[in-house]
Design an enzyme around this catalytic site. Sequence first.
Site, PDB file in Angstrom:
ATOM      1  CE  LYS A  46      36.650  42.424  35.604  1.00  0.00           C
ATOM      2  NZ  LYS A  46      35.625  42.811  34.491  1.00  0.00           N
ATOM      3  CB  SER A 263      39.367  52.661  34.584  1.00  0.00           C
ATOM      4  OG  SER A 263      39.290  52.065  35.650  1.00  0.00           O
TER       5      SER A 263
HETATM    6  C1  LIG Z   1      40.823  49.098  35.636  1.00  0.00           C
HETATM    7  C2  LIG Z   1      39.710  48.731  35.303  1.00  0.00           C
HETATM    8  N1  LIG Z   1      38.791  49.727  35.215  1.00  0.00           N
HETATM    9  C3  LIG Z   1      37.460  49.297  34.796  1.00  0.00           C
HETATM   10  C4  LIG Z   1      37.038  48.125  34.048  1.00  0.00           C
HETATM   11  C5  LIG Z   1      35.765  47.547  33.441  1.00  0.00           C
HETATM   12  O1  LIG Z   1      34.850  46.888  34.463  1.00  0.00           O
HETATM   13  P1  LIG Z   1      34.011  45.906  33.786  1.00  0.00           P
HETATM   14  O2  LIG Z   1      34.728  44.801  33.104  1.00  0.00           O
HETATM   15  O3  LIG Z   1      32.941  45.500  34.872  1.00  0.00           O
HETATM   16  O4  LIG Z   1      33.226  46.610  32.761  1.00  0.00           O
HETATM   17  C6  LIG Z   1      38.115  46.970  34.154  1.00  0.00           C
HETATM   18  C7  LIG Z   1      37.696  45.823  33.655  1.00  0.00           C
HETATM   19  O5  LIG Z   1      38.832  44.969  33.494  1.00  0.00           O
HETATM   20  C8  LIG Z   1      39.251  47.437  34.718  1.00  0.00           C
HETATM   21  O6  LIG Z   1      40.367  46.349  34.808  1.00  0.00           O
END
Ligand SMILES: Cc1ncc(COP(=O)(O)O)c(C=O)c1O
Length: 309
Positions: A46, A263
């Site tokens: 981010k 994630s």
């Molecule tokens: C831990 C984590 N994984 C994945 C994402 C997803 O990224 P994006 O917002 O670019 O889809 C985020 C977004 O905040 C995140 O904090």
Amino acid sequence: MNIVDLVGNTPLLELSKISLKPGKPRPSGVVLYAKAEFCNPSGSIKDRAAKAMIREGIAEGTLGPGKTIIDATSGNTGIAYSMIGAALGFPVKVFLPANASMERKGIMRQYGAEIVETSPLEGSDGAYLAVREEVEAHPEKYFYPNQYNNDANWKAHYQGTGREIWEQTQGTLTHFICGMGTSGTFMGTSRRLKELNPGVSMIAVQPDSPFHGIEGTKHMASTIKPGFYDEKQADAFLEVNTEEAYQLARRLAREEGIHAGVSSAANVLAALKLAETLSAPAVIVTILCDTGMRYVSDQFWYGNGGGSS
Ligand SMILES: Cc1ncc(COP(=O)(O)O)c(C=O)c1O
């Protein structure tokens, strides 16, 4: 050089050992790379979007002296705003669900940000609606990047993440696969890669249920869709289960020495599932979104289910 200059240009790691089933090797000829986004200065992908939105605000004059950066975020964007705000001299106010991890809230406060906690039952949508109310009440006080509707978000990945992956794989990748929160990473990266080679398959990862523990990602079908989200950008969707992602986070740490968040583990899990369906030689690229160090108190590390506290 300023700390903000360290955002982006992250390494691409080869995950050579991990497979879907422990002890059963991956199909031969399938190579798996993962972009180490935890190498960004606040520890997550981010940083890229936050930096792009803040830089654009400064350039357009909507962010300047006397303004506070305000937004709703599941945590990592808030940490990124907090780091960049501190480095550039802007106050930061973040709205987030009260059940975001203790570590995340602590890190933001340690960078000097103010936190407003919203109902955990309403998830990221509740934080989003609450911040809009505050901005509508006092528009003169704030710079509101609105990461869900700001094109600078996905463009950061179009200009950075996608281009870097292309260069780091020398254009050899065949599949790009990752999950979505704001969807900025997926939209921007896949758009760039498709332009460079329309033959690369873009696979979007989704939690298999609206009630899931894959922090940072959205179950698109059941939540408010980001303004720039375009489902046609995905050639295919692949669902992942929270418990399986937890298990993979534990295995990534032990089998690859990569201590990453859930994630990231969900992305690697999806990439390994994809690998099992491929017979021809393939080069899969996915994203390690953030460091696992900020979830250390989560129970899933110990195999006890999970969620943040
Ligand atoms: C831990 C984590 N994984 C994945 C994402 C997803 O990224 P994006 O917002 O670019 O889809 C985020 C977004 O905040 C995140 O904090």
